[in-house]
Design a protein around this motif. Structure first.
Motif, PDB file in Angstrom:
ATOM      1  N   ASP A 236       0.833  -1.207   0.000  1.00  0.00           N
ATOM      2  CA  ASP A 236       0.000   0.000   0.000  1.00  0.00           C
ATOM      3  C   ASP A 236       0.866   1.254   0.000  1.00  0.00           C
ATOM      4  O   ASP A 236       0.571   2.214  -0.717  1.00  0.00           O
ATOM      5  N   ASN A 237       1.928   1.218   0.800  1.00  0.00           N
ATOM      6  CA  ASN A 237       2.824   2.371   0.875  1.00  0.00           C
ATOM      7  C   ASN A 237       3.445   2.669  -0.489  1.00  0.00           C
ATOM      8  O   ASN A 237       3.447   3.814  -0.947  1.00  0.00           O
ATOM      9  N   CYS A 238       3.953   1.648  -1.162  1.00  0.00           N
ATOM     10  CA  CYS A 238       4.557   1.846  -2.484  1.00  0.00           C
ATOM     11  C   CYS A 238       3.529   2.328  -3.501  1.00  0.00           C
ATOM     12  O   CYS A 238       3.801   3.237  -4.286  1.00  0.00           O
ATOM     13  N   PHE A 239       2.350   1.715  -3.494  1.00  0.00           N
ATOM     14  CA  PHE A 239       1.324   2.109  -4.454  1.00  0.00           C
ATOM     15  C   PHE A 239       1.034   3.600  -4.344  1.00  0.00           C
ATOM     16  O   PHE A 239       1.053   4.327  -5.340  1.00  0.00           O
ATOM     17  N   TRP A 240       0.756   4.055  -3.131  1.00  0.00           N
ATOM     18  CA  TRP A 240       0.382   5.462  -2.957  1.00  0.00           C
ATOM     19  C   TRP A 240       1.571   6.394  -3.172  1.00  0.00           C
ATOM     20  O   TRP A 240       1.398   7.510  -3.661  1.00  0.00           O
ATOM     21  N   ARG A 241       2.774   5.953  -2.836  1.00  0.00           N
ATOM     22  CA  ARG A 241       3.954   6.807  -3.091  1.00  0.00           C
ATOM     23  C   ARG A 241       4.184   6.971  -4.590  1.00  0.00           C
ATOM     24  O   ARG A 241       4.523   8.043  -5.048  1.00  0.00           O
ATOM     25  N   ILE A 242       4.014   5.892  -5.348  1.00  0.00           N
ATOM     26  CA  ILE A 242       4.237   5.966  -6.798  1.00  0.00           C
ATOM     27  C   ILE A 242       3.152   6.803  -7.463  1.00  0.00           C
ATOM     28  O   ILE A 242       3.440   7.754  -8.182  1.00  0.00           O
ATOM     29  N   PHE A 243       1.921   6.446  -7.222  1.00  0.00           N
ATOM     30  CA  PHE A 243       0.831   7.013  -8.008  1.00  0.00           C
ATOM     31  C   PHE A 243       0.292   8.338  -7.490  1.00  0.00           C
ATOM     32  O   PHE A 243      -0.665   8.873  -8.048  1.00  0.00           O
ATOM     33  N   THR A 244       0.892   8.878  -6.450  1.00  0.00           N
ATOM     34  CA  THR A 244       0.534  10.234  -6.023  1.00  0.00           C
ATOM     35  C   THR A 244       1.738  11.167  -6.080  1.00  0.00           C
ATOM     36  O   THR A 244       1.645  12.322  -5.689  1.00  0.00           O
ATOM     37  N   THR A 245       2.869  10.671  -6.572  1.00  0.00           N
ATOM     38  CA  THR A 245       4.059  11.502  -6.762  1.00  0.00           C
ATOM     39  C   THR A 245       3.979  12.155  -8.133  1.00  0.00           C
ATOM     40  O   THR A 245       3.578  11.511  -9.099  1.00  0.00           O
ATOM     41  N   ASN A 246       4.335  13.427  -8.205  1.00  0.00           N
ATOM     42  CA  ASN A 246       4.324  14.175  -9.463  1.00  0.00           C
ATOM     43  C   ASN A 246       4.989  13.346 -10.556  1.00  0.00           C
ATOM     44  O   ASN A 246       6.037  12.776 -10.325  1.00  0.00           O
ATOM     45  N   PRO A 247       4.392  13.168 -11.675  1.00  0.00           N
ATOM     46  CA  PRO A 247       3.294  13.912 -12.279  1.00  0.00           C
ATOM     47  C   PRO A 247       1.914  13.310 -12.017  1.00  0.00           C
ATOM     48  O   PRO A 247       0.926  13.783 -12.545  1.00  0.00           O
ATOM     49  N   PHE A 248       1.835  12.251 -11.215  1.00  0.00           N
ATOM     50  CA  PHE A 248       0.566  11.587 -10.988  1.00  0.00           C
ATOM     51  C   PHE A 248      -0.214  12.283  -9.876  1.00  0.00           C
ATOM     52  O   PHE A 248       0.335  13.070  -9.119  1.00  0.00           O
ATOM     53  N   THR A 249      -1.499  11.933  -9.773  1.00  0.00           N
ATOM     54  CA  THR A 249      -2.376  12.519  -8.759  1.00  0.00           C
ATOM     55  C   THR A 249      -3.127  11.406  -8.044  1.00  0.00           C
ATOM     56  O   THR A 249      -3.150  10.263  -8.494  1.00  0.00           O
ATOM     57  N   GLN A 250      -3.776  11.773  -6.957  1.00  0.00           N
ATOM     58  CA  GLN A 250      -4.564  10.789  -6.226  1.00  0.00           C
ATOM     59  C   GLN A 250      -5.699  10.246  -7.100  1.00  0.00           C
ATOM     60  O   GLN A 250      -6.019   9.069  -7.045  1.00  0.00           O
ATOM     61  N   LYS A 251      -6.273  11.096  -7.923  1.00  0.00           N
ATOM     62  CA  LYS A 251      -7.345  10.648  -8.833  1.00  0.00           C
ATOM     63  C   LYS A 251      -6.810   9.591  -9.799  1.00  0.00           C
ATOM     64  O   LYS A 251      -7.461   8.573 -10.043  1.00  0.00           O
ATOM     65  N   PHE A 252      -5.613   9.805 -10.331  1.00  0.00           N
ATOM     66  CA  PHE A 252      -5.011   8.819 -11.222  1.00  0.00           C
ATOM     67  C   PHE A 252      -4.742   7.521 -10.467  1.00  0.00           C
ATOM     68  O   PHE A 252      -4.988   6.430 -10.975  1.00  0.00           O
ATOM     69  N   ALA A 253      -4.258   7.633  -9.233  1.00  0.00           N
ATOM     70  CA  ALA A 253      -3.998   6.444  -8.410  1.00  0.00           C
ATOM     71  C   ALA A 253      -5.270   5.614  -8.238  1.00  0.00           C
ATOM     72  O   ALA A 253      -5.247   4.387  -8.349  1.00  0.00           O
ATOM     73  N   GLN A 254      -6.375   6.289  -7.979  1.00  0.00           N
ATOM     74  CA  GLN A 254      -7.642   5.586  -7.806  1.00  0.00           C
ATOM     75  C   GLN A 254      -8.070   4.892  -9.100  1.00  0.00           C
ATOM     76  O   GLN A 254      -8.590   3.774  -9.067  1.00  0.00           O
ATOM     77  N   LYS A 255      -7.834   5.531 -10.231  1.00  0.00           N
ATOM     78  CA  LYS A 255      -8.187   4.924 -11.516  1.00  0.00           C
ATOM     79  C   LYS A 255      -7.329   3.697 -11.806  1.00  0.00           C
ATOM     80  O   LYS A 255      -7.827   2.685 -12.293  1.00  0.00           O
ATOM     81  N   VAL A 256      -6.025   3.783 -11.514  1.00  0.00           N
ATOM     82  CA  VAL A 256      -5.138   2.628 -11.715  1.00  0.00           C
ATOM     83  C   VAL A 256      -5.587   1.479 -10.817  1.00  0.00           C
ATOM     84  O   VAL A 256      -5.685   0.333 -11.260  1.00  0.00           O
ATOM     85  N   ASP A 257      -5.866   1.793  -9.571  1.00  0.00           N
ATOM     86  CA  ASP A 257      -6.306   0.769  -8.622  1.00  0.00           C
ATOM     87  C   ASP A 257      -7.592   0.102  -9.117  1.00  0.00           C
ATOM     88  O   ASP A 257      -7.687  -1.127  -9.160  1.00  0.00           O
ATOM     89  N   TYR A 258      -8.559   0.889  -9.521  1.00  0.00           N
ATOM     90  CA  TYR A 258      -9.831   0.355 -10.014  1.00  0.00           C
ATOM     91  C   TYR A 258      -9.606  -0.491 -11.269  1.00  0.00           C
ATOM     92  O   TYR A 258     -10.141  -1.592 -11.391  1.00  0.00           O
ATOM     93  N   TYR A 259      -8.824   0.033 -12.194  1.00  0.00           N
ATOM     94  CA  TYR A 259      -8.573  -0.654 -13.460  1.00  0.00           C
ATOM     95  C   TYR A 259      -7.954  -2.034 -13.213  1.00  0.00           C
ATOM     96  O   TYR A 259      -8.429  -3.040 -13.742  1.00  0.00           O
ATOM     97  N   CYS A 260      -6.904  -2.080 -12.428  1.00  0.00           N
ATOM     98  CA  CYS A 260      -6.199  -3.353 -12.216  1.00  0.00           C
ATOM     99  C   CYS A 260      -6.982  -4.301 -11.314  1.00  0.00           C
ATOM    100  O   CYS A 260      -6.956  -5.513 -11.530  1.00  0.00           O
TER     101      CYS A 260
END
Length: 130
Positions: free
Chosen positions: A92-116
């Motif tokens: 969980d820590n890695c997922f949120w660190r990767i997908f909320t670090t610039n250039p990504f956003t929390q919204k993008f992280a949620q979409k990746v999580d949902y998609y996969c």
């Protein structure tokens, strides 16, 4: 000696002028960032060993890093099954660190999580636009 001082001042002036010109040019470039070349991680990742280790799970599936960046640019997810498998193995820590670090956003992280997590990633033909 005086000629050397003039030369040094001239070089410093040219360097400052070039730096200013690059900053001004960057204001007109489309987008806020450029995706890295395949296999090259963006600078925040290079500077943070823990974040770099997190990205290693996503560098192993061929084309995964590139498809993540392309998905964030277009909002059209085309992550392979192997890439989604890599995403699911992240802590969980890695997922949120990767997908909320610039250039990504929390919204993008949620979409990746949902998609996969929705079982997508089988083939580009079956990938929906989110």
């Amino acid at each position: 000696m005086k000629a050397a001082q003039v030369l040094v001042l001239l070089l410093i002036s040219l360097a400052m002028l070039a730096a200013h010109a690059l900053r001004e040019e960057a204001k007109w470039l489309p987008g806020k960032w450029k995706r890295p070349f395949p296999g090259i991680l963006p600078s925040p990742i290079l500077l943070d060993p823990e974040l770099r280790e997190c990205w290693n799970h996503l560098r192993r599936p061929e084309g995964c890093v590139l498809s993540i960046y392309e998905s964030s640019e277009s909002d059209n997810f085309l992550l392979s099954k192997e890439c989604c498998d890599g995403v699911r193995t992240l802590s969980d820590n890695c997922f949120w660190r990767i997908f909320t670090t610039n250039p990504f956003t929390q919204k993008f992280a949620q979409k990746v999580d949902y998609y996969c997590e929705s079982g997508h990633g089988a083939s580009p033909a079956s990938a929906p636009t989110l």
